[in-house]
Design an enzyme around this catalytic site. Sequence first.
Site, PDB file in Angstrom:
ATOM      1  N   GLY A  13       0.796  -1.224   0.000  1.00  0.00           N
ATOM      2  CA  GLY A  13       0.000   0.000   0.000  1.00  0.00           C
ATOM      3  C   GLY A  13       0.829   1.274   0.000  1.00  0.00           C
ATOM      4  O   GLY A  13       0.403   2.290   0.556  1.00  0.00           O
ATOM      5  N   MET A  91      -4.730  -6.666  -6.723  1.00  0.00           N
ATOM      6  CA  MET A  91      -4.325  -7.725  -7.648  1.00  0.00           C
ATOM      7  C   MET A  91      -5.485  -8.591  -8.138  1.00  0.00           C
ATOM      8  O   MET A  91      -5.302  -9.774  -8.397  1.00  0.00           O
ATOM      9  CB  MET A  91      -3.243  -8.598  -6.995  1.00  0.00           C
ATOM     10  CG  MET A  91      -1.980  -7.837  -6.634  1.00  0.00           C
ATOM     11  SD  MET A  91      -1.233  -6.996  -8.056  1.00  0.00           S
ATOM     12  CE  MET A  91      -0.481  -8.411  -8.857  1.00  0.00           C
ATOM     13  N   ILE A  93      -8.947  -8.779 -10.859  1.00  0.00           N
ATOM     14  CA  ILE A  93      -9.635  -8.143 -11.982  1.00  0.00           C
ATOM     15  C   ILE A  93     -11.092  -7.959 -11.590  1.00  0.00           C
ATOM     16  O   ILE A  93     -11.760  -8.916 -11.176  1.00  0.00           O
ATOM     17  CB  ILE A  93      -9.490  -8.999 -13.251  1.00  0.00           C
ATOM     18  CG1 ILE A  93      -7.999  -9.051 -13.630  1.00  0.00           C
ATOM     19  CG2 ILE A  93     -10.322  -8.422 -14.392  1.00  0.00           C
ATOM     20  CD1 ILE A  93      -7.685  -9.982 -14.774  1.00  0.00           C
ATOM     21  N   LEU A  94     -11.563  -6.739 -11.657  1.00  0.00           N
ATOM     22  CA  LEU A  94     -12.953  -6.462 -11.271  1.00  0.00           C
ATOM     23  C   LEU A  94     -13.900  -7.039 -12.315  1.00  0.00           C
ATOM     24  O   LEU A  94     -13.636  -6.947 -13.513  1.00  0.00           O
ATOM     25  CB  LEU A  94     -13.173  -4.949 -11.161  1.00  0.00           C
ATOM     26  CG  LEU A  94     -12.394  -4.227 -10.056  1.00  0.00           C
ATOM     27  CD1 LEU A  94     -12.501  -2.717 -10.232  1.00  0.00           C
ATOM     28  CD2 LEU A  94     -12.905  -4.635  -8.675  1.00  0.00           C
ATOM     29  N   ASN A 108      -6.562   3.286 -12.217  1.00  0.00           N
ATOM     30  CA  ASN A 108      -5.543   2.292 -11.864  1.00  0.00           C
ATOM     31  C   ASN A 108      -4.167   2.854 -12.175  1.00  0.00           C
ATOM     32  O   ASN A 108      -4.020   3.719 -13.034  1.00  0.00           O
ATOM     33  CB  ASN A 108      -5.772   1.009 -12.683  1.00  0.00           C
ATOM     34  CG  ASN A 108      -4.808  -0.096 -12.283  1.00  0.00           C
ATOM     35  OD1 ASN A 108      -4.490  -0.266 -11.097  1.00  0.00           O
ATOM     36  ND2 ASN A 108      -4.308  -0.833 -13.262  1.00  0.00           N
ATOM     37  N   HIS A 110      -0.322   1.453 -13.268  1.00  0.00           N
ATOM     38  CA  HIS A 110       0.353   0.266 -13.784  1.00  0.00           C
ATOM     39  C   HIS A 110       1.839   0.584 -13.943  1.00  0.00           C
ATOM     40  O   HIS A 110       2.183   1.645 -14.466  1.00  0.00           O
ATOM     41  CB  HIS A 110      -0.259  -0.126 -15.140  1.00  0.00           C
ATOM     42  CG  HIS A 110       0.350  -1.367 -15.695  1.00  0.00           C
ATOM     43  ND1 HIS A 110       0.025  -2.622 -15.212  1.00  0.00           N
ATOM     44  CD2 HIS A 110       1.286  -1.553 -16.660  1.00  0.00           C
ATOM     45  CE1 HIS A 110       0.738  -3.528 -15.882  1.00  0.00           C
ATOM     46  NE2 HIS A 110       1.511  -2.910 -16.761  1.00  0.00           N
ATOM     47  N   LYS A 172       8.487   2.959  -8.369  1.00  0.00           N
ATOM     48  CA  LYS A 172       7.529   3.286  -7.291  1.00  0.00           C
ATOM     49  C   LYS A 172       7.649   4.735  -6.842  1.00  0.00           C
ATOM     50  O   LYS A 172       6.649   5.396  -6.568  1.00  0.00           O
ATOM     51  CB  LYS A 172       7.738   2.353  -6.097  1.00  0.00           C
ATOM     52  CG  LYS A 172       7.005   1.060  -6.268  1.00  0.00           C
ATOM     53  CD  LYS A 172       6.288   0.631  -5.017  1.00  0.00           C
ATOM     54  CE  LYS A 172       5.677  -0.728  -5.283  1.00  0.00           C
ATOM     55  NZ  LYS A 172       5.405  -1.464  -4.055  1.00  0.00           N
ATOM     56  N   GLU A 175       5.772   6.510  -9.251  1.00  0.00           N
ATOM     57  CA  GLU A 175       4.334   6.266  -9.053  1.00  0.00           C
ATOM     58  C   GLU A 175       3.778   7.179  -7.960  1.00  0.00           C
ATOM     59  O   GLU A 175       2.680   7.720  -8.078  1.00  0.00           O
ATOM     60  CB  GLU A 175       4.093   4.806  -8.647  1.00  0.00           C
ATOM     61  CG  GLU A 175       4.326   3.815  -9.764  1.00  0.00           C
ATOM     62  CD  GLU A 175       3.970   2.384  -9.351  1.00  0.00           C
ATOM     63  OE1 GLU A 175       3.038   2.197  -8.549  1.00  0.00           O
ATOM     64  OE2 GLU A 175       4.628   1.455  -9.840  1.00  0.00           O
TER      65      GLU A 175
HETATM   66  C1  GRF Z   1       2.651  -0.830  -7.880  1.00  0.00           C
HETATM   67  O1  GRF Z   1       3.855  -1.031  -8.538  1.00  0.00           O
HETATM   68  C2  GRF Z   1       1.539  -0.629  -8.847  1.00  0.00           C
HETATM   69  O2  GRF Z   1       1.925  -0.017 -10.027  1.00  0.00           O
HETATM   70  C3  GRF Z   1       1.106  -2.019  -9.149  1.00  0.00           C
HETATM   71  O3  GRF Z   1       1.205  -2.694  -7.900  1.00  0.00           O
HETATM   72  C4  GRF Z   1       2.197  -2.069  -7.105  1.00  0.00           C
HETATM   73  C5  GRF Z   1       1.591  -1.728  -5.791  1.00  0.00           C
HETATM   74  O4  GRF Z   1       2.520  -1.340  -4.843  1.00  0.00           O
HETATM   75  N1  GRF Z   1      -0.201  -2.040  -9.750  1.00  0.00           N
HETATM   76  P1  GRF Z   1       2.080  -0.705  -3.453  1.00  0.00           P
HETATM   77  O5  GRF Z   1       1.217  -1.728  -2.737  1.00  0.00           O
HETATM   78  O6  GRF Z   1       1.334   0.566  -3.739  1.00  0.00           O
HETATM   79  O7  GRF Z   1       3.361  -0.462  -2.736  1.00  0.00           O
END
Ligand code: GRF
Length: 320
Positions: A13, A91, A93-94, A108, A110, A172, A175
């Site tokens: 998370g 993880m 698929i809805l 989402n 990715h 990350k 992200e």
């Molecule tokens: C991330 O790399 C995201 O892109 C992918 O799953 C990972 C989740 O990481 N879909 P976290 O749980 O947010 O650390």
Amino acid sequence: MKAKIAVLISGAGTNMAALVYASRMPECPFEVVLVTGDRPNATGLDLAEAEGVPVVRIPRPTPKDKSQFFAALELVIDQSGADYIVLAGFMRILPEEFVARWEGRILNIHPSLLPKYPGLDTHSRAIEAGDSHAGCTVHVVTAALDEGPILGQLAVAIATGETPETLAARVKLAEHQLYPRAVADYVSRWRDPAALLARVRALALALPETDERESHGSPGFRVGGDKTGKYFAYFADQHHGTPHIALLVRTGSMDELLALVEDQPEVYFKPAYYGASGWVGIILNRPGVDWDAVAAWLERSWRGAAPKRLTRLMDVADEF
Ligand code: GRF
């Protein structure tokens, strides 16, 4: 008013945490009203709880009761009052019907530069392919996996000697920058007066014999031609001290106007000046505006102002 988001996770998370901290910065347009997921013991849920964010731990789905899990998931999301669902390392698929019900309101992230490398193991695939850059993508969720409209991307250079692990860690970081920004921009779309006006304008000018003319500094929409035209709608951007960006249209009577405002104060208000003659304000700068209803109001108001020859034509058209 802030958009309410439910964040769905399966693991650590860290993206969820980035969203929660971003939501606590001044002027962030969203708040996290729920963190949940498919693993009741996910460490991210403990973190969310420690941060005082509402958490629901739904029992882990088994292959047999998957549909029960998704029903429970949707129920807790509904109960949270969320406007949007934000997937952050969720993880599963809805189901298609689930996605259809939330159309345009599930996002989402990715860990690749989509459309490259949908699915799993994106980092090793990017390294093996000899790509100069990896990265991450935020997109709207549609029925097709990792394929919805892209809202934002950030590229991350692949350094020499990079392993999937070192690359994953840096992606990350990217992200965590990208996701809160992309969510904020997405949920703010309908606070943007220019975007709202464009949408209203398209609907209003699609009605027969309409034109746009400014009235007291606001865009107004008229029917009936240059000389004898009558206004049937105005676009009011935070007028007379209201926080609303609104569409003003004619109701049938003062009673109708007052009933609307009383029953749905989050949607309707009585505007200054125009309210006195039975015009109602429809609030547009809120998440989840029903644009079909807006179109119906415009048509009704247009009918009230249009000359008979036009409404007769419309009636004939409606019969087909
Ligand atoms: C991330 O790399 C995201 O892109 C992918 O799953 C990972 C989740 O990481 N879909 P976290 O749980 O947010 O650390």
